[in-house]
Motif scaffolding. Structure first.
Motif, short mmCIF file in Angstrom:
data_model
loop_
_atom_site.label_atom_id
_atom_site.label_comp_id
_atom_site.label_asym_id
_atom_site.label_seq_id
_atom_site.Cartn_x
_atom_site.Cartn_y
_atom_site.Cartn_z
N LEU A 26 21.87 39.31 38.70
CA LEU A 26 20.94 39.25 37.58
C LEU A 26 19.52 39.14 38.09
O LEU A 26 19.27 38.48 39.11
CB LEU A 26 21.25 38.04 36.69
N PRO A 27 18.58 39.74 37.38
CA PRO A 27 17.18 39.59 37.77
C PRO A 27 16.70 38.16 37.49
O PRO A 27 17.26 37.44 36.66
CB PRO A 27 16.43 40.59 36.91
N LEU A 28 15.66 37.77 38.19
CA LEU A 28 15.07 36.45 38.00
C LEU A 28 14.72 36.21 36.54
O LEU A 28 15.00 35.13 36.00
CB LEU A 28 13.81 36.31 38.87
N SER A 29 14.16 37.21 35.89
CA SER A 29 13.77 37.05 34.48
C SER A 29 14.97 36.70 33.61
O SER A 29 14.87 35.87 32.70
CB SER A 29 13.07 38.30 33.97
N ALA A 30 16.12 37.31 33.89
CA ALA A 30 17.32 37.02 33.10
C ALA A 30 17.85 35.62 33.40
O ALA A 30 18.27 34.90 32.49
CB ALA A 30 18.39 38.07 33.37
N LEU A 31 17.85 35.23 34.68
CA LEU A 31 18.30 33.88 35.03
C LEU A 31 17.44 32.83 34.35
O LEU A 31 17.95 31.83 33.82
CB LEU A 31 18.27 33.69 36.55
N ALA A 32 16.13 33.05 34.33
CA ALA A 32 15.22 32.10 33.68
C ALA A 32 15.45 32.09 32.17
O ALA A 32 15.54 31.02 31.55
CB ALA A 32 13.78 32.45 34.01
N GLU A 33 15.55 33.28 31.57
CA GLU A 33 15.75 33.37 30.12
C GLU A 33 17.06 32.72 29.69
O GLU A 33 17.10 31.97 28.71
CB GLU A 33 15.74 34.84 29.69
N PHE A 34 18.14 32.98 30.41
CA PHE A 34 19.45 32.45 30.04
C PHE A 34 19.42 30.92 29.98
O PHE A 34 20.09 30.32 29.14
CB PHE A 34 20.52 32.91 31.04
N HIS A 35 18.66 30.31 30.88
CA HIS A 35 18.61 28.84 30.93
C HIS A 35 17.40 28.26 30.23
O HIS A 35 17.19 27.05 30.26
CB HIS A 35 18.66 28.39 32.40
#
Length: 165
Positions: A26-35
């Motif tokens: 997953l891209p960093l943006s997705a990891l941040a968004e998910f959490h």
């Protein structure tokens, strides 16, 4: 004892990457968004995990992160050490040498029982963290969430997935 909240974020990010290993991430943006975290905060944790060889990838916003090793080879201790470092939690300051009844340095060649007790407890704590691997942890997380939430998360991940190909 207080664990840096970045350790929690890193642990959750790694658990999210478990079902994607070895070829997807997953891209960093997705990891941040998910959490629900700001990207710079998540970036700091992911960079620490990458330096420790726990994740790989992450070349900017267009890159993605994936686990660098099999989930059963990564432990909670690995994540803790990657984010918080390897410094001991307890540091003896030889307080027994202070005050009106303080001991002489020559009488303090053996660690005091207070320090020894803390060090034994920390060894046990680290040993227990070393027994919990990501594969087992991710399975427990999924079981706790239940099938509906796992399906919802799976759909969201599918929309944000990146492959090595």
């Amino acid at each position: 004892m207080r664990i840096n909240k970045g350790v929690e974020w890193a642990g959750h990010a790694c658990a999210l990457l478990v079902p994607l290993w070895p070829d997807r991430g997953l891209p960093l943006s997705a990891l941040a968004e998910f959490h629900g975290l700001p990207e710079p905060y998540m970036a700091k944790q992911m960079q620490a995990l990458a330096r420790a060889g726990i994740v790989s990838g992450g070349r900017g916003r267009s890159g993605f992160y994936t686990l660098a090793r099999a989930p059963n080879e990564i432990t909670l201790l690995d994540i803790l050490l990657a984010v918080d470092g390897d410094e001991p939690m307890f540091r003896c300051t030889e307080i027994r040498q202070n005050g009106p009844c303080g001991s002489k340095p020559a009488d303090c060649k053996v660690p005091c029982n207070i320090a020894a007790g803390f060090w034994r407890a920390e060894e046990a704590y680290r040993a227990r963290l070393a027994q919990v691997d990501l594969a087992t942890l991710a399975g427990a997380v999924a079981a706790q969430l239940g099938p509906d939430k796992v399906s919802q998360a799976g759909d969201w991940i599918g929309e944000n997935l990146r492959s090595r190909s």
